[in-house]
Design a protein around this motif. Structure first.
Motif, PDB file in Angstrom:
ATOM      1  N   ALA A   1       0.612  -1.148   0.094  1.00  0.00           N
ATOM      2  CA  ALA A   1       0.051   0.300   0.163  1.00  0.00           C
ATOM      3  C   ALA A   1       0.758   1.197  -0.428  1.00  0.00           C
ATOM      4  O   ALA A   1       0.702   2.111  -0.972  1.00  0.00           O
ATOM      5  N   ALA A   2       2.113   1.434   0.971  1.00  0.00           N
ATOM      6  CA  ALA A   2       2.869   2.781   0.877  1.00  0.00           C
ATOM      7  C   ALA A   2       3.850   2.779  -0.547  1.00  0.00           C
ATOM      8  O   ALA A   2       3.805   3.496  -1.201  1.00  0.00           O
ATOM      9  N   LEU A   3       4.110   1.637  -1.528  1.00  0.00           N
ATOM     10  CA  LEU A   3       4.443   1.465  -2.720  1.00  0.00           C
ATOM     11  C   LEU A   3       4.065   2.254  -3.664  1.00  0.00           C
ATOM     12  O   LEU A   3       3.383   3.255  -4.297  1.00  0.00           O
ATOM     13  N   GLU A   4       2.228   1.884  -3.570  1.00  0.00           N
ATOM     14  CA  GLU A   4       1.202   1.986  -4.555  1.00  0.00           C
ATOM     15  C   GLU A   4       1.298   3.862  -4.111  1.00  0.00           C
ATOM     16  O   GLU A   4       0.733   4.252  -5.645  1.00  0.00           O
ATOM     17  N   GLU A   5       1.010   3.994  -2.741  1.00  0.00           N
ATOM     18  CA  GLU A   5       1.069   5.933  -2.602  1.00  0.00           C
ATOM     19  C   GLU A   5       1.858   6.066  -3.520  1.00  0.00           C
ATOM     20  O   GLU A   5       1.457   6.927  -4.323  1.00  0.00           O
ATOM     21  N   VAL A   6       3.246   6.264  -3.466  1.00  0.00           N
ATOM     22  CA  VAL A   6       4.107   6.630  -4.692  1.00  0.00           C
ATOM     23  C   VAL A   6       4.258   6.367  -6.318  1.00  0.00           C
ATOM     24  O   VAL A   6       5.031   6.467  -6.682  1.00  0.00           O
ATOM     25  N   GLY A   7       3.173   5.213  -6.579  1.00  0.00           N
ATOM     26  CA  GLY A   7       2.837   4.865  -7.363  1.00  0.00           C
ATOM     27  C   GLY A   7       3.921   4.101  -8.322  1.00  0.00           C
ATOM     28  O   GLY A   7       3.870   3.725  -9.789  1.00  0.00           O
ATOM     29  N   ILE A   8       3.835   2.831  -7.455  1.00  0.00           N
ATOM     30  CA  ILE A   8       4.936   1.501  -7.500  1.00  0.00           C
ATOM     31  C   ILE A   8       3.476   0.797  -7.333  1.00  0.00           C
ATOM     32  O   ILE A   8       3.380   0.579  -6.021  1.00  0.00           O
ATOM     33  N   VAL A   9       3.600   0.090  -8.651  1.00  0.00           N
ATOM     34  CA  VAL A   9       2.461  -1.652  -8.225  1.00  0.00           C
ATOM     35  C   VAL A   9       2.879  -2.242  -9.121  1.00  0.00           C
ATOM     36  O   VAL A   9       4.194  -1.948  -9.916  1.00  0.00           O
ATOM     37  N   PRO A  10       2.695  -3.489  -8.653  1.00  0.00           N
ATOM     38  CA  PRO A  10       3.412  -4.513  -9.329  1.00  0.00           C
ATOM     39  C   PRO A  10       2.827  -5.348 -11.441  1.00  0.00           C
ATOM     40  O   PRO A  10       1.843  -4.542 -11.420  1.00  0.00           O
ATOM     41  N   SER A  11       3.697  -5.680 -12.115  1.00  0.00           N
ATOM     42  CA  SER A  11       3.716  -6.210 -13.372  1.00  0.00           C
ATOM     43  C   SER A  11       3.750  -7.568 -13.212  1.00  0.00           C
ATOM     44  O   SER A  11       3.729  -8.006 -14.131  1.00  0.00           O
ATOM     45  N   ALA A  12       4.139  -7.971 -12.047  1.00  0.00           N
ATOM     46  CA  ALA A  12       4.345  -9.880 -11.395  1.00  0.00           C
ATOM     47  C   ALA A  12       4.846  -9.755 -10.201  1.00  0.00           C
ATOM     48  O   ALA A  12       5.060  -8.703  -9.516  1.00  0.00           O
ATOM     49  N   ALA A  13       3.748 -11.165  -9.816  1.00  0.00           N
ATOM     50  CA  ALA A  13       4.931 -11.419  -8.299  1.00  0.00           C
ATOM     51  C   ALA A  13       4.739 -12.502  -8.500  1.00  0.00           C
ATOM     52  O   ALA A  13       4.403 -13.751  -9.229  1.00  0.00           O
ATOM     53  N   ALA A  14       5.563 -12.696  -6.891  1.00  0.00           N
ATOM     54  CA  ALA A  14       5.805 -14.295  -6.721  1.00  0.00           C
ATOM     55  C   ALA A  14       6.033 -14.216  -4.971  1.00  0.00           C
ATOM     56  O   ALA A  14       6.035 -12.874  -4.663  1.00  0.00           O
ATOM     57  N   GLY A  15       5.039 -15.233  -4.556  1.00  0.00           N
ATOM     58  CA  GLY A  15       5.617 -15.319  -2.733  1.00  0.00           C
ATOM     59  C   GLY A  15       6.158 -16.490  -2.250  1.00  0.00           C
ATOM     60  O   GLY A  15       6.375 -17.183  -3.177  1.00  0.00           O
ATOM     61  N   PHE A  16       7.232 -16.672  -1.690  1.00  0.00           N
ATOM     62  CA  PHE A  16       7.769 -17.092  -0.753  1.00  0.00           C
ATOM     63  C   PHE A  16       6.947 -18.007   0.143  1.00  0.00           C
ATOM     64  O   PHE A  16       6.465 -17.276   1.309  1.00  0.00           O
ATOM     65  N   SER A  17       5.802 -19.410   0.645  1.00  0.00           N
ATOM     66  CA  SER A  17       5.405 -19.629   0.856  1.00  0.00           C
ATOM     67  C   SER A  17       4.497 -18.841   1.164  1.00  0.00           C
ATOM     68  O   SER A  17       3.814 -18.758   0.752  1.00  0.00           O
ATOM     69  N   LEU A  18       4.458 -18.974   2.853  1.00  0.00           N
ATOM     70  CA  LEU A  18       2.831 -18.379   3.415  1.00  0.00           C
ATOM     71  C   LEU A  18       3.132 -16.900   2.543  1.00  0.00           C
ATOM     72  O   LEU A  18       2.182 -16.406   1.922  1.00  0.00           O
ATOM     73  N   GLY A  19       4.327 -15.908   1.515  1.00  0.00           N
ATOM     74  CA  GLY A  19       4.128 -15.176   1.132  1.00  0.00           C
ATOM     75  C   GLY A  19       3.536 -15.359  -0.169  1.00  0.00           C
ATOM     76  O   GLY A  19       3.034 -14.060  -1.776  1.00  0.00           O
ATOM     77  N   GLU A  20       3.243 -16.724  -0.903  1.00  0.00           N
ATOM     78  CA  GLU A  20       2.929 -17.039  -1.930  1.00  0.00           C
ATOM     79  C   GLU A  20       0.681 -16.447  -1.744  1.00  0.00           C
ATOM     80  O   GLU A  20      -0.187 -15.746  -2.983  1.00  0.00           O
ATOM     81  N   PHE A  21       0.264 -16.094  -0.113  1.00  0.00           N
ATOM     82  CA  PHE A  21      -0.809 -15.310  -0.472  1.00  0.00           C
ATOM     83  C   PHE A  21      -0.837 -13.558  -0.870  1.00  0.00           C
ATOM     84  O   PHE A  21      -1.921 -12.750  -1.291  1.00  0.00           O
ATOM     85  N   SER A  22       0.283 -13.538  -0.303  1.00  0.00           N
ATOM     86  CA  SER A  22       0.461 -12.123  -0.496  1.00  0.00           C
ATOM     87  C   SER A  22       0.258 -11.397  -2.501  1.00  0.00           C
ATOM     88  O   SER A  22      -0.340 -10.716  -2.550  1.00  0.00           O
ATOM     89  N   ALA A  23       1.106 -12.370  -2.776  1.00  0.00           N
ATOM     90  CA  ALA A  23       1.393 -12.709  -4.011  1.00  0.00           C
ATOM     91  C   ALA A  23      -0.679 -13.269  -4.899  1.00  0.00           C
ATOM     92  O   ALA A  23      -0.455 -12.370  -5.626  1.00  0.00           O
ATOM     93  N   LEU A  24      -1.580 -13.924  -4.549  1.00  0.00           N
ATOM     94  CA  LEU A  24      -2.489 -13.785  -5.196  1.00  0.00           C
ATOM     95  C   LEU A  24      -2.972 -12.740  -4.437  1.00  0.00           C
ATOM     96  O   LEU A  24      -4.293 -12.899  -5.830  1.00  0.00           O
ATOM     97  N   TYR A  25      -2.861 -11.648  -4.218  1.00  0.00           N
ATOM     98  CA  TYR A  25      -3.867 -10.609  -3.605  1.00  0.00           C
ATOM     99  C   TYR A  25      -3.430  -9.830  -4.422  1.00  0.00           C
ATOM    100  O   TYR A  25      -4.282  -9.633  -5.559  1.00  0.00           O
ATOM    101  N   ALA A  26      -1.733  -9.791  -5.000  1.00  0.00           N
ATOM    102  CA  ALA A  26      -1.565  -8.665  -5.847  1.00  0.00           C
ATOM    103  C   ALA A  26      -1.489  -8.427  -7.412  1.00  0.00           C
ATOM    104  O   ALA A  26      -2.123  -8.031  -7.727  1.00  0.00           O
ATOM    105  N   SER A  27      -2.082 -10.318  -7.280  1.00  0.00           N
ATOM    106  CA  SER A  27      -2.282 -10.708  -8.555  1.00  0.00           C
ATOM    107  C   SER A  27      -3.949 -10.463  -8.758  1.00  0.00           C
ATOM    108  O   SER A  27      -4.673 -10.751 -10.395  1.00  0.00           O
ATOM    109  N   GLY A  28      -4.763 -10.292  -7.573  1.00  0.00           N
ATOM    110  CA  GLY A  28      -6.086  -9.917  -8.382  1.00  0.00           C
ATOM    111  C   GLY A  28      -6.592 -11.209  -7.942  1.00  0.00           C
ATOM    112  O   GLY A  28      -7.955 -11.690  -8.664  1.00  0.00           O
ATOM    113  N   VAL A  29      -5.711 -12.555  -7.764  1.00  0.00           N
ATOM    114  CA  VAL A  29      -6.537 -13.859  -7.581  1.00  0.00           C
ATOM    115  C   VAL A  29      -7.507 -13.947  -5.851  1.00  0.00           C
ATOM    116  O   VAL A  29      -8.422 -14.731  -6.215  1.00  0.00           O
TER     117      VAL A  29
END
Length: 316
Positions: A76-104
């Motif tokens: 959210a802080a990155l988006e505030e400065v105009g940075i949003v992902p065009s690709a995402a991956a997450g390590f282990s539990l981090g995959e759920f952060s990636a599922l949100y970031a990718s719109g899944v």
């Protein structure tokens, strides 16, 4: 040509008391994310992040919520400065952060699913410990041996090669007794370190099958959308094609190894084929994934910038 960003989200073990406090102090969207997360989770996440000791925070039912919230706050802080992902991956539990970031997954579903996942996994880990005379299962990073050698030792020691992190580091997963035997075997084979991780279970191994069965039931009515950006999977080590595939992987994820080196290769191949100008960020606590990337064949072409503090985000 505008720059594109790939987000790599950290997993369990990256948590630390006090994380994201400075980011929330500096960013209104980050604070709004924290409040929304707390409302959805039904508890005060600021207390979890800032007033919980390290031992309690390492519990699976605590650390999973903490790390997901920390990663979404950083995003959210990155988006505030105009940075949003065009690709995402997450390590282990981090995959759920990636599922949100990718719109899944929606924000609310990501929070609810991870909260339930943590509760299920903590209960199963407790059962494993009880069957082992009260000795908790866990994971350990083996440094200085090739992955294939660690896999061979793991099989002999009764544990599992759970995370293929880098050419120099493989994580093994198992019971307390199995990890003790594996440490002896790995040390004898020349491992430089056998480092116990701050996690409460034998994740990404068949020992978590009971948790996978229960989690599959919990996901039955949760919608998984097709990814809106390039998304990569721990289970396959490849790009995810659909929401249905992502849902299946979310269950298999509990009992199968994390193919992180394959995932790094798949992400790098995607960025190369895209031909644009790319940067890779690690939104969330710690610098684990930036460190692992340094051991990859792609370290000379791209580096990974940690984004776990307000200062780190400010210099991007």
């Amino acid at each position: 040509m505008s720059k594109k960003y790939a987000f790599l989200f950290p997993g369990q073990g990256a948590q630390a008391p006090g994380m994201m406090k400075d980011i929330c102090a500096a960013s209104r969207p980050a604070t709004a994310c924290l409040f929304r997360f707390s409302e959805t989770a039904g508890e005060d996440i600021s207390k979890l992040l800032w007033e919980t000791d390290a031992e309690t925070l390492s519990r699976t039912d605590r650390s999973q919520l903490a790390i997901l919230s920390a990663s979404l706050i950083a995003a959210a802080a990155l988006e505030e400065v105009g940075i949003v992902p065009s690709a995402a991956a997450g390590f282990s539990l981090g995959e759920f952060s990636a599922l949100y970031a990718s719109g899944v997954l929606s924000f609310e579903d990501a929070v609810r699913v991870v909260k339930q996942r943590g509760i299920i996994m903590q209960r199963v880990c407790g059962s494993i410990a009880e069957r082992s005379g009260g000795n908790p299962p866990g994971m350990a990073a083996v440094v200085g041996l090739p992955p294939e050698k660690v896999a061979e030792i793991a099989e002999a020691g009764g544990v599992y090669a759970a995370n293929l992190n880098s050419p120099r580091q493989t994580v093994v997963s198992g019971t307390a007794e199995g990890l003790k035997k594996a440490e002896t075997l790995c040390t004898a084979a020349g491992a430089r370190r056998f480092l116990r991780l701050a996690v409460a279970g034998p994740f990404h191994s068949p020992l978590m099958q009971e948790a996978a069965d229960e989690f599959e039931k919990a996901l039955a009515d949760v919608p998984f959308n097709d990814p809106k950006i390039a998304l990569f999977s721990n289970v396959s080590g490849k790009r995810v094609a659909s929401g249905a595939e992502a849902k299946q992987a979310a269950v298999r994820h509990l009992v199968q190894r994390v193919r992180w080196t394959d995932e790094e290769d798949a992400l790098a191949a995607f960025m190369q084929s895209d031909g644009g100008s790319w940067a890779i960020l690690e939104p969330g606590p710690g610098k684990v994934l930036s460190g692992l990337w340094k051991d990859s064949p792609w370290a000379d072409k791209w580096t990974v910038s940690p984004c776990g503090t307000a200062g780190m985000i400010a210099v991007l």
